[in-house]
Design a protein around this motif. Structure first.
Motif, PDB file in Angstrom:
ATOM      1  N   GLY A   1       0.788  -1.212   0.000  1.00 54.79           N
ATOM      2  CA  GLY A   1       0.000   0.000   0.000  1.00 54.79           C
ATOM      3  C   GLY A   1       0.816   1.256   0.000  1.00 54.79           C
ATOM      4  O   GLY A   1       0.404   2.274  -0.522  1.00 54.79           O
TER       5      GLY A   1
ATOM      6  N   MET B   1      -5.514  -5.400  -6.697  1.00 46.68           N
ATOM      7  CA  MET B   1      -5.661  -4.138  -7.412  1.00 46.68           C
ATOM      8  C   MET B   1      -4.588  -3.945  -8.470  1.00 46.68           C
ATOM      9  O   MET B   1      -4.790  -3.229  -9.449  1.00 46.68           O
ATOM     10  CB  MET B   1      -5.613  -2.970  -6.414  1.00 46.68           C
TER      11      MET B   1
ATOM     12  N   SER C   1      -3.276  -8.239   4.858  1.00 45.83           N
ATOM     13  CA  SER C   1      -4.252  -7.517   4.045  1.00 45.83           C
ATOM     14  C   SER C   1      -3.627  -7.033   2.735  1.00 45.83           C
ATOM     15  O   SER C   1      -4.271  -7.065   1.678  1.00 45.83           O
ATOM     16  CB  SER C   1      -4.814  -6.323   4.819  1.00 45.83           C
TER      17      SER C   1
ATOM     18  N   SER D   1       0.266 -13.230  -4.201  1.00 46.80           N
ATOM     19  CA  SER D   1      -0.733 -13.070  -3.155  1.00 46.80           C
ATOM     20  C   SER D   1      -0.764 -14.273  -2.218  1.00 46.80           C
ATOM     21  O   SER D   1      -0.774 -14.118  -0.994  1.00 46.80           O
ATOM     22  CB  SER D   1      -2.112 -12.868  -3.792  1.00 46.80           C
TER      23      SER D   1
ATOM     24  N   THR E   1     -12.086  -3.145  -1.106  1.00 42.67           N
ATOM     25  CA  THR E   1     -10.655  -3.409  -1.237  1.00 42.67           C
ATOM     26  C   THR E   1      -9.852  -2.120  -1.152  1.00 42.67           C
ATOM     27  O   THR E   1      -8.828  -2.043  -0.467  1.00 42.67           O
ATOM     28  CB  THR E   1     -10.366  -4.108  -2.580  1.00 42.67           C
ATOM     29  N   GLN E   2     -10.323  -1.076  -1.851  1.00 45.34           N
ATOM     30  CA  GLN E   2      -9.621   0.198  -1.819  1.00 45.34           C
ATOM     31  C   GLN E   2      -9.605   0.797  -0.417  1.00 45.34           C
ATOM     32  O   GLN E   2      -8.566   1.278   0.054  1.00 45.34           O
ATOM     33  CB  GLN E   2     -10.290   1.181  -2.789  1.00 45.34           C
TER      34      GLN E   2
ATOM     35  N   THR F   1      -5.285  -7.325  -0.911  1.00 44.95           N
ATOM     36  CA  THR F   1      -5.785  -6.125  -1.592  1.00 44.95           C
ATOM     37  C   THR F   1      -4.798  -5.590  -2.621  1.00 44.95           C
ATOM     38  O   THR F   1      -5.195  -5.205  -3.719  1.00 44.95           O
ATOM     39  CB  THR F   1      -6.096  -5.030  -0.571  1.00 44.95           C
TER      40      THR F   1
ATOM     41  N   VAL G   1      -9.937  -0.665   2.536  1.00 45.42           N
ATOM     42  CA  VAL G   1      -9.089  -1.432   3.458  1.00 45.42           C
ATOM     43  C   VAL G   1      -7.621  -1.094   3.228  1.00 45.42           C
ATOM     44  O   VAL G   1      -6.863  -0.840   4.176  1.00 45.42           O
ATOM     45  CB  VAL G   1      -9.323  -2.946   3.269  1.00 45.42           C
ATOM     46  N   GLU G   2      -7.215  -1.098   1.983  1.00 39.97           N
ATOM     47  CA  GLU G   2      -5.811  -0.827   1.675  1.00 39.97           C
ATOM     48  C   GLU G   2      -5.401   0.587   2.079  1.00 39.97           C
ATOM     49  O   GLU G   2      -4.341   0.805   2.679  1.00 39.97           O
ATOM     50  CB  GLU G   2      -5.560  -1.038   0.179  1.00 39.97           C
TER      51      GLU G   2
END
Length: 483
Positions: free
Chosen positions: A24, A429, A421, A465, A179-180, A425, A182-183
């Motif tokens: 992130g 993405m 996470s 992942s 997803t966005q 995520t 959380v990241e």
């Protein structure tokens, strides 16, 4: 001055357990140069409707007329919204900011554990992330009856909804938005923790705990509640990027003074698998900016120049990262620290320490603003009376600001949770969703090689992942005494 290794040791120890811990962080320095008030960061994009056609460009943006999905519902246009389109150079600057994150300082350490393959990974990662960025933007367009490309979608959410409309019209968008959020929120929390650690190490003679310093850093971030436009975030991001380049310049300049002791013999010929995963995580995910690209492309005066812009920004980032990582590693070799600034003399470490603190605080507003705008737009649901409600706006931002503090203070082993996470995520993405959406929406028009490329990227993202998830869970079980 205490070593920066102590400052970041918990995070880099976790990095050894997951290849995508800092996923992130590597994409959050970009900014969008717009003047509109209360813009919805993830679902906007009244932007193209405000300038529905670029008369001199080859691409027609007839969103309200030519949208191929009759069930697609545009959010109501913002009243009196004013849009300031950006040039290709400005867009390139934003992308460069996104892929030049704070933990680029870990690249020399990645070379230590990957050897010559690390240099190849830096180039390969630039190419892969550039490719996924391009195919993501391709998914925004469809050909009309005349064979012209028309921008029929505006956001990552729109693409997801188009792919899942047969199953559920809104399911894909919900998954992408969650997803966005959380990241972005996890990244905000990590910035807050890093700020507390840096303050603690910068002022060791003051008897305060790291959590207390995090609270002090939180107080300095309270004005984020009142940020209403991306223009303000843009200015903060530009300052953040300036600080970042100061840090890089300091390190490279010092390394050049030690050129007499450089030796290519310092590179490893053999590598360990788990250490190699660390390098993969640091290198590949340091190039990610996909989360911002749809809006950025939609704000360009000449969208047809987007592909070229993406090429030269990733090329520039590749050259800079290779130069930085190579010069630093050749200088210190096996003594390369997890954070390369820990190798610097004390007087330079003090300067860089303060620069890192400044960069961490300036990096916070962008992901915070992005996350709160996503949630705020979902709550308002296009209702202009709610959208204009100052109380609702302050409530959402204040709640999220407090949430980041509480999680930074009370979440045990947050760095490992961040790795877990991020493995889900971030990989989704960056690799999984762009390649999957491209295959879904463009399958009939893709050549055999393009299909193979998308499938290969999807498999690579899936492997990264899964490796990150397994290693993160293993690390969590170890720290909680499960194994």
């Amino acid at each position: 001055m205490a070593h920066l290794k102590q400052t970041f040791s918990s995070f880099f120890n976790c990095l050894r357990e997951t290849p995508s811990l800092f996923l992130g962080l590597m994409r959050l320095d970009s900014c969008l140069d717009t003047d509109e008030e209360r813009v919805n960061f993830a679902r906007r994009d009244e932007l193209n409707r405000a300038h529905s056609e670029e008369p001199d460009g080859p691409l027609n943006f007839e969103l309200d007329v030519c949208h191929q999905d009759p069930e697609y519902m545009f959010p109501a246009p913002l009243p009196h919204a004013q849009v300031k389109l950006i040039t290709s150079w400005e867009a390139g600057w934003n992308v460069t900011n996104a892929i030049q994150g704070i933990f680029v300082l870990g690249l020399p350490y990645a070379l230590l554990h990957s050897g010559y393959s690390g240099l190849l990974l830096i180039v390969l990662a630039a190419a892969l992330c550039c490719y996924t960025g391009k195919i993501l933007i391709v998914c925004l367009y469809e050909e009309n009856e005349d064979g012209q490309l028309v921008r029929v979608r505006d956001t990552y959410e729109d693409i997801a909804n188009a792919c899942s409309k047969k199953l559920s019209p809104k399911l894909g968008g919900i998954i992408v938005n969650v997803t966005q959020v959380v990241e972005l929120i996890m990244t905000c929390i990590l910035y807050l923790i890093v700020s507390g650690n840096l303050l603690s190490q910068s002022f060791p003679y003051i008897a305060l705990t790291e959590k207390t310093w995090s609270v002090i850093a939180f107080v300095t971030l309270l004005p984020c509640v009142f940020i209403r436009t991306l223009k303000i975030v843009s200015k903060l991001s530009q300052l953040c990027s300036l600080v970042h380049f100061v840090i890089i310049l300091v390190v490279i300049s010092y390394c050049l003074t030690q050129i007499h002791q450089w030796s290519w013999a310092k590179f490893r010929l053999s590598i360990e698998f788990e250490d190699f995963l660390v390098s993969v995580g640091v290198i590949i995910f340091s190039y990610t900016s996909q989360i911002f690209l749809p809006t950025l492309e939609g704000n360009m005066k000449n969208p047809e120049e987007f592909r070229c812009m993406l090429n030269w920004t990733h090329f520039f980032a590749c050259v800079l990262k290779t130069t930085f990582a190579l010069t630093a590693f050749l200088t210190w070799g096996e003594e390369t620290k997890e954070v390369i600034t820990d190798n610097l003399p004390s007087f330079l470490k003090t300067l860089v320490n303060l620069c890192l603190l400044t960069k961490a605080l300036l990096s916070y507003p962008l992901p915070f603003f992005a996350a709160t705008e996503i949630v705020y737009s979902c709550i308002s649901k296009g209702n202009h009376s709610n959208y204009r409600s100052l109380l609702l706006s302050l409530g959402v931002r204040g709640s999220f600001l407090l949430l980041t503090l509480l999680m930074a203070m009370f979440t045990p082993h947050f760095a490992l949770l961040m790795g877990l996470s991020g493995s889900v995520t971030g990989a989704a993405m960056t690799f999984l969703l762009p390649s999957l959406f491209h295959l879904k929406l463009k399958w009939k028009k893709l050549s055999f090689l393009e299909k193979c490329a998308d499938i290969s990227v999807f498999i690579l993202g899936l492997l990264c992942s899964l490796a990150g998830i397994v290693c993160s869970i293993k690390g969590l079980l170890e720290v909680f005494g499960g194994v």
